[in-house]
Design a protein around this motif. Structure first.
Motif, PDB file in Angstrom:
ATOM      1  N   SER A 141      34.519  73.102  50.363  1.00 32.31           N
ATOM      2  CA  SER A 141      35.353  71.959  50.707  1.00 32.31           C
ATOM      3  C   SER A 141      34.583  70.648  50.605  1.00 32.31           C
ATOM      4  N   PRO A 143      36.194  67.713  51.164  1.00 33.99           N
ATOM      5  CA  PRO A 143      36.628  66.920  52.323  1.00 33.99           C
ATOM      6  C   PRO A 143      35.829  67.222  53.589  1.00 33.99           C
ATOM      7  N   ASP A 146      32.441  65.553  53.219  1.00 33.17           N
ATOM      8  CA  ASP A 146      32.536  64.113  53.447  1.00 33.17           C
ATOM      9  C   ASP A 146      32.637  63.815  54.946  1.00 33.17           C
ATOM     10  N   GLN A 147      33.387  64.637  55.659  1.00 31.75           N
ATOM     11  CA  GLN A 147      33.548  64.449  57.102  1.00 31.75           C
ATOM     12  C   GLN A 147      32.221  64.624  57.830  1.00 31.75           C
ATOM     13  N   GLU A 186      30.898  66.874  46.448  1.00 36.23           N
ATOM     14  CA  GLU A 186      30.808  65.572  47.099  1.00 36.23           C
ATOM     15  C   GLU A 186      29.659  64.743  46.544  1.00 36.23           C
ATOM     16  N   ARG A 189      30.884  63.281  43.352  1.00 39.18           N
ATOM     17  CA  ARG A 189      31.841  62.195  43.566  1.00 39.18           C
ATOM     18  C   ARG A 189      31.128  60.921  44.024  1.00 39.18           C
ATOM     19  N   GLN A 509      42.613  71.222  48.489  1.00 38.54           N
ATOM     20  CA  GLN A 509      41.404  70.621  47.939  1.00 38.54           C
ATOM     21  C   GLN A 509      41.652  70.033  46.555  1.00 38.54           C
ATOM     22  N   GLN A 512      43.575  66.779  46.913  1.00 35.65           N
ATOM     23  CA  GLN A 512      42.691  65.703  47.344  1.00 35.65           C
ATOM     24  C   GLN A 512      41.833  65.216  46.183  1.00 35.65           C
ATOM     25  N   TRP A 516      41.722  61.530  44.409  1.00 34.99           N
ATOM     26  CA  TRP A 516      40.452  60.805  44.263  1.00 34.99           C
ATOM     27  C   TRP A 516      40.270  60.280  42.845  1.00 34.99           C
ATOM     28  N   GLU A 727      42.036  75.376  55.344  1.00 32.05           N
ATOM     29  CA  GLU A 727      41.560  74.726  54.117  1.00 32.05           C
ATOM     30  C   GLU A 727      40.091  75.020  53.894  1.00 32.05           C
ATOM     31  N   ASN A 728      39.344  75.236  54.966  1.00 32.52           N
ATOM     32  CA  ASN A 728      37.932  75.564  54.862  1.00 32.52           C
ATOM     33  C   ASN A 728      37.557  76.428  56.068  1.00 32.52           C
TER      34      ASN A 728
END
Length: 973
Positions: A141, A143, A146-147, A186, A189, A509, A512, A516, A727-728
């Motif tokens: 994941s 996301p 990133d979190q 990530e 990105r 994912q 998202q 992006w 999701e993860n």
């Protein structure tokens, strides 16, 4: 400044390396460090006291070893073209395994940093930049990554790009392809965003106004790897056939010999990879001795601000293809420093509908291009002409803040301002603030730009019309620049489609990621992941089809679903009506796997089907897929099984699950080598699992205190997703059991889930037992369902059972088998199997929403890494952060040794915290961190852990009150 003699490039073209002002800076840095090490020199070397290192290329990854499969390329660049490459590592890999010792957390990070510096050094790389973000656990994941990493990581990457000014950025795969580590996604990105943000003075403006940095625009951006096929051997680059023919993919053959090392670059790279012993890589096999069996390192271009080799030409297959236009100049090409870019008014184009193409060219700051023109390269049948008579014009430097381009600093020339719009991928509109001068059209499809003096640019605007019968899919729009000083090429992808497109609803994912790509302005990266949805074997689910109108008029039509044998839907076709321009709607279909004998997982569980979408202007088709995952029903036990590592009569009434399918690693040589089965039952509010494994050789018996990172030895992992919708894995329960330890009994733990750690602490009430015999072992466990992060949905419990097999004593695993088997499945709950628990109901009031996950958040600071601090001194780049301002900095000015201590004198301009390390040729001999309460001169005593060896120094890291950092180094007298 030292000028490197021109070297011929391999192949039919030749390239010359530009003079490198950076080498003078490197020499100055080396001299500074030498003085600092000299025992007779009391003056300290201070990071930030001179100009920072000037890099040519920068690789951006997530962990130590992420660059390991590009080192043959980076080594060739260094040896053949004097390219200076740096490596950005967002984390130090503290969350990975350790096959060489007990270190974990920051201590493991320090170990892995040392491995990385040694490994990349074999390719001539001396700079590794750590961003100090935490490596928490394996996840697919982005996301979640990133979190956990937080919101300042992009700022740190942009700071490094602006500080070190690399012409070429290399990174990883940003897409959520199956099994792709979310940290890797990530990091990629971040690299893509930094390519544009570093050039934009509006992004992180305090770096410009407070830190004294300047915007900088790298010349080329590429991701490692490619989707396509190629032949091994020296023609691997020229024989590559991309899956998307509009992509620009460049290859560098790893079979070329290194003159200084006497072996192929593939062999050098393999030696470097073996340095990562903590990750179990020390035993990597030799590469083929026959160079004809060796392949290319491939790189896929994302964007470029400079000319690059035209696809299909010999130059595009040359070893310098990635360097050309940015660092090397092929014969007949425009001078280094020339900028060339192409933008389209839209990415989604329609047959018969015109769109605008803008091509911008700019001469180097100190060199004229002379009379110049632009012509387009279009697919067969496409037409182009000037947008209007005034659309060819010469421009001077834009009246905007200066943006350093990725080519000007190589010649040592001062940079010229560049139009802000050319730093972004989606700029397709002319800037009316720039001066115009009309140019005539010399020939159909060609626009004259006139003479382009040094530092000035010209822009040509074309109207391009695809034919009404243009093939649907990706197409390449190319442009050729012709000047009196040489030529150049650039291009851009577009997507040819009908007015309405339809796609199977994406995974979270993937949705998202697609969002992006639009936000960042790289729409050509969308579509890298095949749309898939999972379906339990013999089960039913709703499949949504998202219909989008990309035209400027209201549309109506139908969507038809043609499923493969063994699948049925509640309807074959669904209509949509009155879909407004730019709007989307979702059409639901209920799909059933009517043949539960079909194969599941990676043994053939991908079933593609056809979606046909009609609209007034025609029909389009797409090919999404359904992935079948295994399913089971867990029966209720009449009495709770005894957790003793053995199955007694009547304890487990359900069918045994086959957990012998390979999902990663080396295939089992036989059933005796590795295979297994599992049974489950439930009683009251507890789930019981019995796993029997055939294993002829047991791996390392880890100490009970080292009951972690279970993939290093033989173990069984049970994964549970309470609602089957995660999701993860941060909202799941994952537990692993080691059937035997060095002390004898089994141990258990939780890993990479909602609350990882020792099983006794993180799963209270859970019980485990095992029995180990010759050639086999059995583990049994009871899991109180109350320890799961949320109430179980008895109709849809996500479940997987995975076996990790090790046949060695070096704390490395070789094989992974299981029940629902896909690459990276341990981190992808969407691909776990599905279990039902008939008759079970969670207790009333048990929450269905998972609690916030407890995720490791401790990472090694660069201030606590003497390796990072020594680099900081050498290359004048602050350690992982902005430079401390002069009013808040510190410097070690002298150091002297006593019997078992070293006394260091610090001169500070404010309060702060000093991190001091006594270093010599053997490593670290003592360290201390101390808070300095005020400005002035302070003496710090550092206790030694051993006697000093040759050339002792003290290297000091400094944390300023404002968050800035500094480093200095002084010899010990």
């Amino acid at each position: 400044m030292r000028t490197r003699p021109a070297r011929p490039a391999a192949g039919p073209t030749a390239s010359t390396r530009s003079p490198l002002a950076t080498r003078a800076l490197a020499a100055a840095a080396a001299l500074t460090l030498t003085l600092a090490l000299a025992p007779t020199t009391p003056a300290a070397a201070v990071a930030g006291a001179a100009a920072a290192v000037d890099l040519d290329a920068l690789f951006i990854g997530a962990h130590p070893d992420d660059e390991a499969f590009t080192l043959s390329t980076l080594g060739q660049w260094s040896e053949d073209h004097d390219v200076r490459t740096g490596v950005v590592t967002v984390t130090r890999g503290e969350g990975g395994g350790n096959a060489v010792g007990p270190e974990e957390g920051p201590a493991l990070g320090l170990l892995r940093e040392a491995e990385e510096r040694s490994a990349v050094g074999k390719a001539g790389i001396g700079e590794v930049f750590n961003l100090d973000d935490v490596d928490f656990y394996y996840t697919v994941s982005a996301p979640l990554t990133d979190q956990v990493w937080g919101g300042d990581t992009l700022e740190k990457v942009v700071r490094l790009v602006r500080t070190t000014r690399p012409e070429i950025l290399l990174t990883m795969d940003p897409a959520p392809t199956p099994g792709n580590h979310g940290n890797h996604q990530e990091a990629a990105r971040l690299a893509v965003e930094a390519f544009y943000a570093a050039a934009d003075p509006k992004r992180f403006p305090e770096q410009i106004s407070r830190e004294g940095l300047r915007p900088f625009a790298p010349a080329r951006l590429l991701t490692g790897g490619a989707r396509g096929t190629s032949q091994p051997g020296p023609d691997c680059a020229s024989t590559f056939r991309p899956a998307n023919p509009a992509q620009n993919v460049f290859g560098v053959w790893s079979g070329r010999p290194s003159p200084s090392r006497g072996k192929t670059w593939a062999a050098v790279e393999r030696e470097a990879q073996r340095v990562y012993a903590s990750q179990g890589w020390a035993g990597f096999p030799d590469v083929p001795a026959d160079p004809a069996q060796l392949t290319c390192d491939f790189f896929t271009q994302v964007d470029a601000r400079v000319p690059f080799p035209e696809p299909g030409t010999p130059a595009a297959a040359a070893p310098t293809a990635i360097l050309d236009g940015a660092l090397t100049r092929p014969n007949g090409s425009a001078p280094l420093g020339t900028r060339l870019s192409l933008r389209t008014s839209t990415f989604d184009v329609r047959p018969g509908t015109p769109f605008t193409v803008e091509v911008a060219a700019q001469a180097p700051p100190r060199e004229s291009l002379g009379r110049s023109s632009v012509a387009l390269r279009l697919p067969e049948g496409w037409k182009a002409g000037p947008a209007n008579a005034d659309d060819a014009r010469a421009t001077g430097p834009a009246n905007t803040p200066a943006v350093q381009t990725g080519t000007t600093h190589t010649s040592g020339a001062p940079t010229s301002p560049a139009p802000t719009d050319s730093s972004r991928p989606d700029s397709s509109r002319p800037d009316s603030s720039r001066p115009d001068s009309s140019r005539s059209v010399a020939a159909p499809g060609t626009i004259e730009l006139g003479k382009l003096p040094a530092g000035r640019g010209g822009t040509a605007r074309f109207t391009v019309t695809p034919p009404s019968q243009a093939p649907l899919g990706r197409a390449r729009i190319g442009a050729v620049l012709t000047t009196e000083r040489g030529g150049g090429y650039t291009d851009r992808q577009v997507e040819v489609g009908r007015s309405v497109r339809a796609a199977q609803q994406p995974l979270p994912q993937v949705a998202q990621f697609e969002k992006w790509t639009t936000e960042v302005g790289v729409p050509h990266l969308r579509g890298l992941v095949t749309p898939v949805l999972t379906l339990p074997s013999g089960g039913t689910r709703q499949v949504g089809v998202v219909v989008t109108n990309v035209s400027d008029t209201t549309r109506s039509g139908t969507v038809r679903m043609d499923l493969p044998p063994g699948f049925t839907a509640d309807r074959a076709e669904a209509p949509y009506t009155g879909l407004a321009p730019g709007a989307s709607t979702t059409l639901p279909f209920t799909v059933t796997n009517a043949d539960p004998t079909l194969k599941t997982s990676n043994e053939g569980g991908d079933y593609t089907y056809t979606l046909t979408t009609t609209a007034e202007d025609g029909a389009t088709t797409s090919r999404p897929a359904l992935e079948l995952v295994p399913a089971t029903s867990v029966p209720q036990a009449s009495a709770a099984p005894t957790v003793d590592g053995a199955e007694s009569d009547g304890e487990y009434g359900g069918a045994a699950l086959d957990i012998s399918r390979l999902w990663e690693g080396t295939a089992c040589s036989s059933a005796a080598d590795c295979s297994g089965s599992a049974k489950l039952t439930w009683h009251d509010d507890t789930l019981y699992v019995l796993v029997h494994v055939r294993d002829d050789v047991l791996g390392t018996r880890l100490a009970a205190s080292d009951c972690k990172r279970h993939w290093r030895t033989d173990s069984v992992e049970i994964t549970l997703d309470p609602r089957g919708t995660s999701e993860n894995t941060s909202t799941t329960f994952k537990t692993a059991v080691l059937p035997v330890t060095a002390e004898g009994p089994p141990c258990h733990l939780r890993d990479a889930d909602n609350r990882q750690g020792p099983g006794e602490e993180t799963a209270p009430g859970m019980r485990v037992a095992s029995k180990v015999a010759a050639g086999e072992y059995t583990v049994e466990l009871s899991i109180p369902l109350e320890v799961l992060p949320g109430a179980v949905d008895p109709a849809h419990l996500g479940l997987n059972i995975l076996v990790y097999d090790s046949d060695t004593q070096d704390r490395t695993g070789q094989t992974r088998i299981g029940w629902s088997t896909w690459g990276g499945v341990q981190g992808d709950p969407y691909r776990w199997g599905v279990a039902t628990l008939p008759g079970y109901q969670p207790p009333p009031g048990r929450p269905t929403t998972p609690p916030d996950p407890i995720i490791p958040d401790t990472a090694l600071s660069s201030l606590d890494s003497p390796q990072s601090l020594e680099q900081s001194v050498r290359i004048h780049v602050p350690p992982s952060g902005p430079a401390a301002p002069p009013s808040q900095t510190a410097q070690a000015v002298s150091a002297s040794a006593a019997r078992d201590t070293v006394r260091v004198t610090l001169r500070t301009t404010s309060r702060g915290e000093a991190h001091l390390f006594v270093r010599d040729t053997r490593g670290t001999a003592g360290s201390r961190a101390v808070k300095i309460p005020t400005r002035g001169t302070t003496t710090v005593t550092i206790p030694l852990t051993r006697s000093l060896s040759a050339r002792p120094t003290v290297v000091t890291g400094w944390q300023a009150p404002s968050g800035g950092t500094a480093a200095s180094q002084v010899a010990v007298r």
